[in-house]
Scaffold this motif. Structure first.
Motif, PDB file in Angstrom:
ATOM      1  N   TYR B  37       0.820  -1.219   0.000  1.00  9.41           N
ATOM      2  CA  TYR B  37       0.000   0.000   0.000  1.00  9.41           C
ATOM      3  C   TYR B  37       0.853   1.269   0.000  1.00  9.41           C
ATOM      4  CZ  TYR B  37      -4.144  -2.788   1.188  1.00  9.41           C
ATOM      5  OH  TYR B  37      -5.177  -3.670   1.181  1.00  9.41           O
ATOM      6  N   ASP B  38       2.067   1.159   0.523  1.00 12.06           N
ATOM      7  CA  ASP B  38       2.897   2.357   0.596  1.00 12.06           C
ATOM      8  C   ASP B  38       3.410   2.777  -0.779  1.00 12.06           C
ATOM      9  OD1 ASP B  38       2.345   2.149   3.230  1.00 12.06           O
ATOM     10  OD2 ASP B  38       4.343   1.484   3.844  1.00 12.06           O
ATOM     11  N   LYS B  39       3.407   1.832  -1.714  1.00 14.11           N
ATOM     12  CA  LYS B  39       3.770   2.213  -3.088  1.00 14.11           C
ATOM     13  C   LYS B  39       2.735   3.162  -3.657  1.00 14.11           C
ATOM     14  CE  LYS B  39       6.414  -1.755  -4.645  1.00 14.11           C
ATOM     15  NZ  LYS B  39       6.566  -2.693  -5.743  1.00 14.11           N
ATOM     16  N   ASN B  40       1.463   2.948  -3.320  1.00 14.57           N
ATOM     17  CA  ASN B  40       0.428   3.886  -3.771  1.00 14.57           C
ATOM     18  C   ASN B  40       0.658   5.264  -3.160  1.00 14.57           C
ATOM     19  OD1 ASN B  40      -1.283   1.020  -3.319  1.00 14.57           O
ATOM     20  ND2 ASN B  40      -1.615   2.038  -5.280  1.00 14.57           N
ATOM     21  N   ALA B  41       1.141   5.278  -1.923  1.00 12.09           N
ATOM     22  CA  ALA B  41       1.406   6.559  -1.254  1.00 12.09           C
ATOM     23  C   ALA B  41       2.548   7.285  -1.965  1.00 12.09           C
ATOM     24  CB  ALA B  41       1.738   6.328   0.218  1.00 12.09           C
ATOM     25  N   THR B  69      14.274  -0.799   1.702  1.00 10.80           N
ATOM     26  CA  THR B  69      12.935  -0.326   1.373  1.00 10.80           C
ATOM     27  C   THR B  69      12.985   1.145   0.961  1.00 10.80           C
ATOM     28  OG1 THR B  69      11.935  -1.945   2.802  1.00 10.80           O
ATOM     29  CG2 THR B  69      10.657   0.021   2.390  1.00 10.80           C
ATOM     30  N   LEU B  70      13.813   1.913   1.659  1.00  7.40           N
ATOM     31  CA  LEU B  70      13.960   3.318   1.284  1.00  7.40           C
ATOM     32  C   LEU B  70      14.546   3.420  -0.125  1.00  7.40           C
ATOM     33  CD1 LEU B  70      15.266   4.823   4.640  1.00  7.40           C
ATOM     34  CD2 LEU B  70      12.996   5.140   3.626  1.00  7.40           C
ATOM     35  N   ARG B  71      15.503   2.547  -0.448  1.00  4.34           N
ATOM     36  CA  ARG B  71      16.088   2.569  -1.795  1.00  4.34           C
ATOM     37  C   ARG B  71      15.009   2.269  -2.842  1.00  4.34           C
ATOM     38  NH1 ARG B  71      20.673   5.378  -1.260  1.00  4.34           N
ATOM     39  NH2 ARG B  71      21.928   4.565   0.454  1.00  4.34           N
ATOM     40  N   ASP B  72      14.076   1.398  -2.492  1.00 12.47           N
ATOM     41  CA  ASP B  72      12.956   1.153  -3.414  1.00 12.47           C
ATOM     42  C   ASP B  72      12.192   2.441  -3.679  1.00 12.47           C
ATOM     43  OD1 ASP B  72      13.361  -1.541  -3.796  1.00 12.47           O
ATOM     44  OD2 ASP B  72      12.052  -2.146  -2.145  1.00 12.47           O
ATOM     45  N   GLY B  73      11.944   3.188  -2.615  1.00 15.01           N
ATOM     46  CA  GLY B  73      11.224   4.457  -2.762  1.00 15.01           C
ATOM     47  C   GLY B  73      12.014   5.440  -3.608  1.00 15.01           C
ATOM     48  N   LEU B  74      13.323   5.475  -3.379  1.00 10.75           N
ATOM     49  CA  LEU B  74      14.174   6.371  -4.168  1.00 10.75           C
ATOM     50  C   LEU B  74      14.183   5.928  -5.634  1.00 10.75           C
ATOM     51  CD1 LEU B  74      17.167   6.742  -1.659  1.00 10.75           C
ATOM     52  CD2 LEU B  74      15.435   8.472  -2.209  1.00 10.75           C
ATOM     53  N   ALA B  75      14.175   4.608  -5.832  1.00 13.43           N
ATOM     54  CA  ALA B  75      14.194   4.098  -7.206  1.00 13.43           C
ATOM     55  C   ALA B  75      12.882   4.392  -7.930  1.00 13.43           C
ATOM     56  CB  ALA B  75      14.487   2.599  -7.210  1.00 13.43           C
ATOM     57  N   MET B  76      11.808   4.558  -7.170  1.00 15.30           N
ATOM     58  CA  MET B  76      10.549   4.963  -7.815  1.00 15.30           C
ATOM     59  C   MET B  76      10.605   6.436  -8.202  1.00 15.30           C
ATOM     60  SD  MET B  76       7.435   3.080  -5.751  1.00 15.30           S
ATOM     61  CE  MET B  76       6.117   3.950  -6.634  1.00 15.30           C
ATOM     62  N   TYR B 187       6.790   1.515 -12.045  1.00 15.24           N
ATOM     63  CA  TYR B 187       7.892   0.582 -11.829  1.00 15.24           C
ATOM     64  C   TYR B 187       9.192   1.347 -11.634  1.00 15.24           C
ATOM     65  CZ  TYR B 187       4.819  -3.226 -13.066  1.00 15.24           C
ATOM     66  OH  TYR B 187       3.803  -4.128 -13.070  1.00 15.24           O
ATOM     67  N   GLU B 188      10.106   0.708 -10.955  1.00 14.97           N
ATOM     68  CA  GLU B 188      11.441   1.291 -10.844  1.00 14.97           C
ATOM     69  C   GLU B 188      12.138   1.112 -12.190  1.00 14.97           C
ATOM     70  OE1 GLU B 188      13.198  -0.960  -7.676  1.00 14.97           O
ATOM     71  OE2 GLU B 188      11.596  -0.453  -6.278  1.00 14.97           O
ATOM     72  N   THR B 189      12.713   2.170 -12.721  1.00 19.71           N
ATOM     73  CA  THR B 189      13.447   2.028 -13.980  1.00 19.71           C
ATOM     74  C   THR B 189      14.919   1.776 -13.653  1.00 19.71           C
ATOM     75  OG1 THR B 189      13.958   4.366 -14.094  1.00 19.71           O
ATOM     76  CG2 THR B 189      11.903   3.652 -15.140  1.00 19.71           C
ATOM     77  N   PRO B 190      15.655   1.137 -14.579  1.00 15.70           N
ATOM     78  CA  PRO B 190      17.075   0.868 -14.315  1.00 15.70           C
ATOM     79  C   PRO B 190      17.840   2.140 -13.956  1.00 15.70           C
ATOM     80  CG  PRO B 190      16.353  -0.309 -16.274  1.00 15.70           C
ATOM     81  CD  PRO B 190      15.203   0.539 -15.846  1.00 15.70           C
TER      82      PRO B 190
END
Ligand SMILES: Cc1cc2nc3c(=O)[nH]c(=O)nc-3n(C[C@H](O)[C@H](O)[C@H](O)COP(=O)(O)OP(=O)(O)OC[C@H]3O[C@@H](n4cnc5c(N)ncnc54)[C@H](O)[C@@H]3O)c2cc1C
Ligand SMILES: Nc1ncnc2c1ncn2[C@@H]1O[C@H](COP(=O)(O)O)[C@@H](O)[C@H]1O
Lengths: 324, 262
Positions: B37-41, B69-76, B187-190
């Protein structure tokens, strides 16, 4: 805080009626009260009068707060009203419905009080002075018992349809009116409120539900199911993937991010039984599932199963009931 | 608009292990992933930033491994990240978590909008957002299903309650928690994944955020898990309907008739 041995319940209502979950909470509170008084807090608009509906379920008291701003209160306003009431009388426990509204007001009040709040409980009991809340975690793979031993009130929210409401005869409900000063909420104006789709098409209150999943998603299947449901007096529900269809929304979705249902009869067709789905059907009485995979998780959670094709089963069912 | 999104690392699967003594989750036992759900946020925040400008930070309270997890957010596409990490934060319930996050938001300063996911899928409470809103004395809109920008300080938000929709005018600073129907997370892009390792990530402990030691971690948590157990099977009979579909339907109709359901 002194303990006045009261269990409080926040009543939930929309413009027309008190939500059934409020009655369910009153019935449960009475059952576990063991001498504690059951008190319902009713926040309502000046034109609204819901106390009578509530008193049929036998709380000892209803504290009614009536103000124009309470017809559609901001969460912060409702929390502040409860806080003011608690400054006068400190309840031992406070129960909320785990609805969108209850889940929004309760934690704001919790932060004001600095007390514990256990969300989404499936059962409640007292152990001495402690309210023991039974709550699922990790998609219902684990059950926890949670208490709040040091602080009062001990607060919980309970999913709708977890308990059964029963009217109570012979209880004289005292109705108290409380006057509060409610400041306009900061930063928020609720401009409009609309009943979403028609609640009648929702699945929450239905006594029979036919639920369709990804294994039963074709237009013809959906159309046939609607006719079959009409014939049976059932609602049509769906697993989450089917809300991608234009004709289904979260209103019909069953499960963690949809609705908890408690029908007498639930027919699952083409649904695998992901934990997020299963949490929504726990309380159904008779569960029958049709899936072409005999090992689909839904099968183990069903009273009766049929291993076979969704479409063929629905067609046979419709034929048998003379639905075209 | 300065936006902070609070994200939580949750177990990869719901098959989790518990410490038999403290009943706390043994987090190290399973690698984490971002609460879906945090991805929607995050998506909601990125879209707002793309409309009105400003910045998006992602913030989490968790063990050092929550950095992933924070890196995932940054990658988004978030601009920077905050990790609130300390042994003293361990064992926090929603109240202690909310307090810790509220302190960090104060320390960051000048935050216009805080965005939360609808709920974390491990404990399913959805409490942290409203707790932070209350502690910061800000308005909240939970279960937001549509967000429109009116001007730099005002949002127009649709809120989906169980059977009603509200249209709300929200003045910033404010707190939102979002429904998953709001958007489809990108999605996270390369390129973004690569960038995520060079974007700033700040780690704070309880002293950095001037937290009252009695209000964080286990000590600041009024709720106690007293028992953890496997849910009992609802005692379903698991009987099979057999034969052709028509035969199976006949058996079902029989059962429904016996139970006065038809
Ligand atoms: C945070 C989160 C929240 C979620 N909330 C919800 C929620 O509230 N509700 C919800 O439902 N899901 C929810 N989900 C999604 C959930 O995890 C599952 O993905 C979803 O429930 C699967 O739906 P399904 O069973 O219809 O589809 P599938 O899992 O694809 O299952 C389809 C089933 O149909 C069977 N099948 C296929 N063809 C046929 C046929 N011709 N005849 C008979 N059977 C057939 C297959 O054997 C299979 O078992 C959530 C997920 C997340 C991450
Ligand atoms: N430890 C945490 N760190 C950062 N954000 C969190 C944390 N726990 C919860 N949240 C946020 O609060 C929301 C609701 O979580 P919960 O109240 O635990 O269901 C999540 O979707 C996150 O946005």
């Amino acid at each position: 805080m002194t303990n006045t041995e009261e269990i409080w319940i926040l009543a939930e209502h929309d413009a027309n009626r008190v939500q059934p979950v409020t009655f369910q909470l009153i019935t449960k509170a009475r059952a576990i009260a063991a001498g504690r008084r059951v008190v319902v807090v009713l926040l309502e608009g000046t034109q609204e009068h819901f106390a009578e509906q509530i008193s049929a379920y036998g709380p000892d008291e209803i504290i009614r707060v009536s103000a124009d701003s309470l017809e559609r209160p901001a969460d912060s306003t409702a929390a502040s009203a409860l806080m003011q009431l608690m400054a006068k009388r400190q309840p031992n426990a406070m129960l909320f419905a785990a609805t969108a509204q209850g889940r929004s007001i309760a934690p704001r009040l919790q932060a004001k009080l600095g007390t514990g709040l256990t969300a989404d409980c499936l059962d409640l009991r007292f152990d001495g002075d402690n309210l023991v809340a039974v709550k699922p975690s990790y998609g219902d793979n684990v059950m926890c018992e949670i208490t709040c031993p040091q602080r009062r009130p001990q607060m919980v929210s309970v999913r709708p349809n977890t308990f059964t409401a029963e009217k109570a005869g012979g209880v004289r409900t005292k109705i108290t009116t409380a006057e509060l000063t409610l400041a306009a909420p900061k930063g928020i104006v609720i401009e409009d409120e609309q009943v979403a789709v028609s609640s009648a098409t929702g699945v929450t209150g239905a006594s029979k539900v036919i639920a369709l999943g990804r294994g039963a998603k074709g237009d013809a299947t959906v159309a046939r199911t609607r006719q079959l449901a009409a014939r049976l007096g059932a609602s049509v529900g769906v697993s989450r993937p089917l809300t991608d269809r234009d004709d289904f929304t979260v209103e019909q979705q069953i499960g963690q991010s949809g609705n908890t249902i408690a029908p007498d009869f639930l027919l699952n067709v083409g649904i695998s039984g992901a934990t997020q789905y299963l949490v929504g059907i726990d309380q159904a009485k008779l569960i029958v599932s049709v899936n072409r995979d005999a090992d689909a998780p839904i099968m183990a959670q069903s009273d009766y199963t049929y291993t076979g094709d969704a479409e063929a089963f629905l067609k046979a069912f419709a034929n048998r009931l003379d639905v075209k | 608009m300065k936006i902070v999104v609070c994200i939580k690392q949750v177990p990869e699967s719901n098959n989790v292990k518990f410490d038999p003594v403290t009943h706390n989750l043994l987090r190290s036992a399973s690698t984490g992933r971002i609460n879906p759900y945090d991805k929607n946020a995050i998506e909601a925040a990125l879209r707002l930033r793309d409309t009105v400008g400003g910045s998006v930070s992602v913030l989490t309270m968790g063990p050092p491994a929550a950095e992933e997890t924070l890196r995932d957010g940054l990658a988004m596409g978030a601009d920077d990240a905050y990790l609130l990490s300390s042994r003293a934060f361990g064992g926090a319930d929603t109240l202690a978590t909310g307090y810790t996050i509220a302190q960090a938001i104060r320390k960051i300063g000048g935050v216009d909008l805080l965005v939360f996911g609808r709920q974390a899928v491990d404990a399913d409470t959805g409490q942290v957002g409203p707790i932070v809103a209350e502690l910061l004395d800000q308005p909240q809109v939970t279960f937001a299903s549509k967000i429109a920008v009116l001007d730099d300080h005002t949002l127009h938000v649709t809120r989906d309650l169980d059977d009603r929709k509200q249209t709300i005018r929200l003045t910033l600073p404010a707190v939102l928690s979002v429904r998953s129907e709001l958007n489809t997370p990108r999605y996270e892009t390369p390129v973004n994944i690569q960038d995520s390792f060079t974007k700033p990530l700040t780690v704070w402990n309880e002293k950095d955020i001037a937290a009252d030691p009695t209000r964080i971690g286990l000590q600041g948590s009024p709720t106690v898990v007293t028992k953890v157990f496997a849910p009992e099977n609802a005692g379903r009979q698991n009987q099979q309907l057999t034969g052709t579909p028509a035969e199976a339907v006949d058996q079902l109709i029989n059962i429904l008739q016996q139970q006065n359901l038809i």
